[in-house]
Scaffold this active site. Structure first.
Site, PDB file in Angstrom:
ATOM      1  N   GLY A   1       0.842  -1.193   0.000  1.00 17.74           N
ATOM      2  CA  GLY A   1       0.000   0.000   0.000  1.00 17.74           C
ATOM      3  C   GLY A   1       0.876   1.242   0.000  1.00 17.74           C
ATOM      4  O   GLY A   1       2.054   1.193  -0.378  1.00 17.74           O
TER       5      GLY A   1
ATOM      6  N   GLY B   1       4.010   0.694   2.346  1.00 21.53           N
ATOM      7  CA  GLY B   1       4.947  -0.334   1.898  1.00 21.53           C
ATOM      8  C   GLY B   1       5.445  -0.093   0.484  1.00 21.53           C
ATOM      9  O   GLY B   1       6.651  -0.239   0.207  1.00 21.53           O
TER      10      GLY B   1
ATOM     11  N   ARG C   1     -16.217  12.362  13.463  1.00 20.20           N
ATOM     12  CA  ARG C   1     -16.721  11.045  13.126  1.00 20.20           C
ATOM     13  C   ARG C   1     -17.206  10.253  14.340  1.00 20.20           C
ATOM     14  O   ARG C   1     -18.254   9.617  14.294  1.00 20.20           O
ATOM     15  CB  ARG C   1     -15.615  10.232  12.434  1.00 20.20           C
ATOM     16  CG  ARG C   1     -15.269  10.764  11.067  1.00 20.20           C
ATOM     17  CD  ARG C   1     -14.092  10.014  10.475  1.00 20.20           C
ATOM     18  NE  ARG C   1     -13.849  10.478   9.104  1.00 20.20           N
ATOM     19  CZ  ARG C   1     -12.863  10.045   8.336  1.00 20.20           C
ATOM     20  NH1 ARG C   1     -12.025   9.133   8.786  1.00 20.20           N
ATOM     21  NH2 ARG C   1     -12.714  10.510   7.125  1.00 20.20           N
TER      22      ARG C   1
ATOM     23  N   LEU D   1      -3.794   8.779   4.354  1.00 15.55           N
ATOM     24  CA  LEU D   1      -2.944   8.789   3.163  1.00 15.55           C
ATOM     25  C   LEU D   1      -1.662   9.556   3.467  1.00 15.55           C
ATOM     26  O   LEU D   1      -0.571   9.179   3.055  1.00 15.55           O
ATOM     27  CB  LEU D   1      -3.692   9.433   1.991  1.00 15.55           C
ATOM     28  CG  LEU D   1      -4.999   8.753   1.594  1.00 15.55           C
ATOM     29  CD1 LEU D   1      -5.624   9.443   0.383  1.00 15.55           C
ATOM     30  CD2 LEU D   1      -4.777   7.283   1.274  1.00 15.55           C
TER      31      LEU D   1
END
Lengths: 247, 676
Positions: B76, B79, B365, B480
């Site tokens: 991802g 990595g 959230r 991200l």
């Protein structure tokens, strides 16, 4: 709803495969297509038959891992990925055939699972911009006109699922490759390697055993991300230019 | 770009009178060990620490790099970026993923965007503000040095991605566009429509494939790491299974990096990919890596609700929908089955607007999720019944459609509304959408120091797999950022300090540690195939998920957690007696793959409950029923719990051992969050 499934079973890469019929019942229209296969696999497991192997991962239409030939159509009757296809697209009593992608460059591993590493090797051949980590200039140093940025994004939306190859009568990977050529070719950062990229990628594509393009357009019709056919025009144009410039 | 805002120091509170011993100790569920601390972050001004660490970290001569092998598990953002960067630097990299291609890692599914302190909008953003927002958003349970570094390198990430050809959204002048996100007050989120994760991952993937072509990275797709090799106290390799041939392989190296993502699938239903799992980090935990804050999980409020028993995963819709959609349920339970369009305005309860008049539908959230649960628990949920309750609330665009026109709504949210329609078969332009919270991200993970090194020397952990940057709650568009920060900029700079001590003496396959690791993998595979019981792997996974969601989900209590621990132990026992895995070990066998993952989830689930039980406070995504304000809001206990809970594996039949890392806030003042 009750359905009759005819599914390709193949024990391994060298084994001979065959279509096997499985009736399934009480399928809800709210299920996704792959959840319907999950249900079948649970039933097979319960009666001691090995479950059907198929690929899927994100199940939200973006990773590109899933891909089945459903009654002769790549990803089935809707313009979407197999994981986003829902059973409400089918009717009670339907007979559905389910096969793996069929292409020399995508050999079957087992049942519905194929090897698409040929796509990775096409990217290795030049589907990148050489920019080592840490070498990048300030992001705003090179403005990109919005129409070019938007077209690059449109092409970059490709998920690498392989439906274009499966749908093509020539099993060509030109839409996949054209999308990458267009994505990188629209951007100023992609210019220095543009000629070398297209020549190298096309060479790898042919080496992998993908067929050529004869402008059928089945690839673009099957593409879940609706990559337009004109990326292949772009590919051909770039290739012609690169060869003329002696690349 | 650096911010010179002065630091405010927290006055230490008077020590609270000692409470009775923590219940976990009383129930014999865990023991307490020595405290731990990060020893790698330099002291001094926070804005100088990362530069100092980069300077102090030893260098590896370019000619020596190719003699050093690094294994990286996961492709991802964390990595893939690390593999590409270390390959470019000249190290010998071996990269592993369970998917058929590194491009499929689940970072690809992130929608909204990536934060960076570029301050292109000149709206008062800065490195310090991004740092501050992240620490506050994490409810003061993250480590200041790490978070500051994250904010510091965020701007470099955008430069790097643009250079790679990532097609970020741009304005008509050709410069990059930003949007605001997740309740912060500046616009610092870079995005590529609703596919930001995909575009960033493809950028990292292409950089990785470039190194594969260059011969610096060897790629092992369809390989799953099943054990870490620890020899002489150092991580020296992994045991992996080739998922196509079933062969068990030994791969040895000078260092191992785990970038294997989060463990949200312990809940069975989550927004994670089907294959996302905890096996890599859990096997490392069993070999000595501490697991930190496992109970910190993020439940995302705007997901498509469960439709029935067949459900295999949940789909997130970007929280940007809360900008224009209004959330409500009927005031009266009797109206819950009615067509929502026939429920008059005065009979609707816009509960977020009612309870939080200043933030309304845009509360963080964790709060939006918990209130949705509350109204459904009261019997006012909508949609199909799941068990005894309807689990859904309306997200209504009627007002927005009147105010903005259907075209304008479609322009802004079209792809999300289309996705909703595809999955539910309902038209959101006509009928209010139904949403419900779902497990989305795990803030906990393997404990790492400032260098991202775990408690096993030579074992590094990056991205969602580590615990380090988000505290008890992650802000939107920060996952991200962390993945790429770790992969491109942090890990390649810190791992060299360790690699400079190498190459380490060559390890033979006959080495005791290698033989033991291989044997344990072989034995486990054979065991799973030989049980031949009555129940499928999925049925165990679903039952575990139900237990976790019920007792270790949005609200946790001592009574519920103790019950969950009992249930999980019983289920784990049954799993090893009664699971049915067909097929053989020497072919592609997806049931076998799943069985190994679920076996590890069955151990992790218990540790999550123990962690949640021991933390008798509410913070971020961890809400303890016993620790709330009079208004029902989360109540932290900084005097007792301002620490990282790092758990050491206590052995197969032993209790886990708790090591505390005190969190010291030198630059941000700890406050109670308020969104009223």
């Amino acid at each position: 709803m009750n359905l009759t499934l005819k599914i390709w079973r193949q024990a391994g890469p060298q084994a001979k495969g065959e279509m096997v019929t499985y009736p399934v019942s009480d399928i809800s229209e709210d299920m996704s297509f792959l959840e319907m296969l999950d249900v079948l696999n649970e039933q097979l497991n319960a009666r001691g038959e090995e479950p059907i192997a198929f690929d899927s991962d994100c199940r939200e239409g973006i990773c590109g891992m899933c891909g089945l030939m459903i009654s002769g159509k790549a990803h089935g009757p809707e313009v979407t990925t197999t994981c986003q296809l829902h059973m409400r697209s089918f009717s009670d009593g339907d007979e559905i055939t389910i096969e793996p992608w069929r292409a020399d460059a995508f050999p079957v591993i087992k049942d519905l699972v194929v090897d698409r590493s040929s796509f990775d090797r096409i990217i290795q051949a030049g589907g990148f911009i050489s920019a080592n980590t840490g070498s990048a200039p300030e992001a705003h140093s090179v403005p990109v006109p919005k129409p070019k940025a938007d077209r690059a994004f449109m092409a970059a939306a490709c998920i690498g699922c392989g439906a274009c190859v499966a749908a093509c009568p020539n099993a060509s990977g030109m839409l996949f490759m054209g999308a990458k050529i267009t994505h990188l070719g629209e951007l100023p950062q992609g210019q220095p390697e543009r000629d070398a990229r297209v020549v190298s990628m096309v060479s790898q594509h042919d080496h992998e055993g993908f067929g050529g393009c004869t402008n059928v357009g089945a690839c673009s019709s099957a593409c879940p991300k609706e990559i337009p056919l004109d990326v292949i025009n772009q590919l051909n144009k770039d290739l012609r230019g690169a060869l003329m410039r002696g690349e | 770009m650096t911010d010179t805002q002065t630091a405010s120091t927290v006055a230490p509170e008077a020590p609270a009178p000692a409470r009775e011993a923590a219940p976990g100790v009383v129930h014999g569920l865990y023991t307490e060990g020595e405290p731990i601390a990060d020893t790698k972050a330099p002291k001094g001004p926070i804005e100088a620490r990362w530069n100092k660490r980069k300077f102090d970290a030893a260098l590896v001569n370019p000619a020596n790099r190719r003699k050093l092998t690094v294994i990286i598990v996961g492709t991802g953002l964390a990595g893939g970026a690390a593999a590409a960067t270390l390959g470019e630097a000249g190290y010998n990299v071996k990269s592993f993923c369970y998917q058929d291609s590194p491009r499929r890692a689940h970072s690809i599914a992130a929608q909204g965007g990536i934060n960076a302190a570029k301050n292109y909008k000149e709206d008062g953003d800065s490195t310090f503000r991004l740092f501050y927002d992240t620490v506050k958003g994490g409810d003061y349970r993250s480590r200041e040095s790490n978070v500051y570094r994250l904010a510091e390198v965020s701007a470099n990430i955008i430069d790097q991605c643009v250079a790679q050809g990532v097609p970020f959204a741009r304005e008509y002048g050709g410069l990059l566009d930003n949007r605001s996100f997740g309740g912060v007050q500046v616009s610092r989120t870079f995005y590529a429509r609703g596919q930001t994760g995909q575009q960033l991952l493809i950028g990292a993937y292409q950089a990785l494939e470039r190194q594969v072509a260059a011969g610096t990275v060897e790629m092992f797709s369809r390989h799953e790491m099943l054990e870490v090799v620890v020899a002489d106290g150092k991580a020296r390799g992994i045991i992996a299974r080739d998922l196509v041939t079933g062969e068990i392989e030994t791969h040895l190296a000078d260092a191992v990096v785990l970038a294997s993502g989060g463990y949200g699938n312990v809940f069975f239903l989550s927004t994670n990919a089907m294959g996302s799992n905890v096996t890599a980090t859990w096997r490392a935990h069993r070999k000595g890596a501490h697991f930190a804050n496992p109970c910190y999980t993020q439940i995302h409020p705007t997901c498509i609700p469960v439709a029935g028993e067949h459900q295999s995963k949940l789909t997130l819709m970007s929280e940007s929908l809360r900008n224009d959609g209004r959330i409500w349920v009927p005031k009266n339970a009797a109206d819950c089955e009615k067509d929502p369009r026939e429920i008059p305005e005065e009979d609707r309860d816009y509960y977020l607007e009612r309870i939080y008049p200043s933030f309304g539908n845009l509360v963080p959230r964790d709060i939006a999720s918990r209130q949705a649960k509350n109204v459904c628990d009261e019997g006012r949920g909508v949609g199909p019944k799941v068990g005894d309750f309807r689990r859904g609330v309306y997200l209504d665009f009627t007002d927005a459609l009147k105010r903005m026109s259907a075209e304008a709504v479609a322009e802004k949210y079209g792809n999300l509304l289309d996705m909703y329609q595809r999955i539910t078969g309902e038209n959101p332009y006509e009928v209010p959408m139904r949403i419900y919270p779902a497990v989305h991200y795990t803030m906990g993970g393997l404990w790492v120091d400032y260098d991202l090194q775990s408690s096993i020397p030579g074992l590094f952990v990056s991205g969602e797999a580590n615990f380090s940057d988000h505290g008890a709650n992650r802000l939107g568009a920060s996952a991200l950022m962390q993945g790429l920060a770790d992969g491109y900029f942090v890990l390649p700079n810190t791992i060299r300090d360790y690699l400079a001590k190498g190459p380490f003496p060559k390890l033979e396959e006959s080495n005791e540690a290698v033989v033991e690791a291989r044997a344990s993998v072989d034995a486990r595979v054979q065991k799973l195939l030989s049980i031949n019981g009555d129940r499928s792997v999925d049925s165990f996974h679903k039952e575990l998920g139900n237990i976790m969601w019920e007792y270790c989900g949005m609200e946790r209590s001592e009574e519920g957690l103790l019950k969950a621990i009992d249930l999980i132990r019983g289920l784990r026992d049954e799993f090893w007696r009664n699971v049915k895995v067909l097929g053989s070990a020497d072919t592609l066998n997806q049931s076998l793959e799943k069985a190994g993952r679920v076996a590890d989830f069955l151990e992790l689930g218990e540790l999550m409950c123990i962690d949640a039980l021991h933390r008798r406070e509410s913070c971020g995504g961890h809400f303890r029923a016993e620790s709330q304000t009079e208004d029902g809001e989360a109540l932290r206990h900084d005097d007792e719990y301002a620490y990282v809970a790092a758990w050491e594996w206590g052995g197969q039949d032993g209790a886990p051992i708790l090591h505390k890392e005190d969190l010291v806030y030198e630059f941000v003042e700890m406050k109670q969050r308020s969104y009223k």
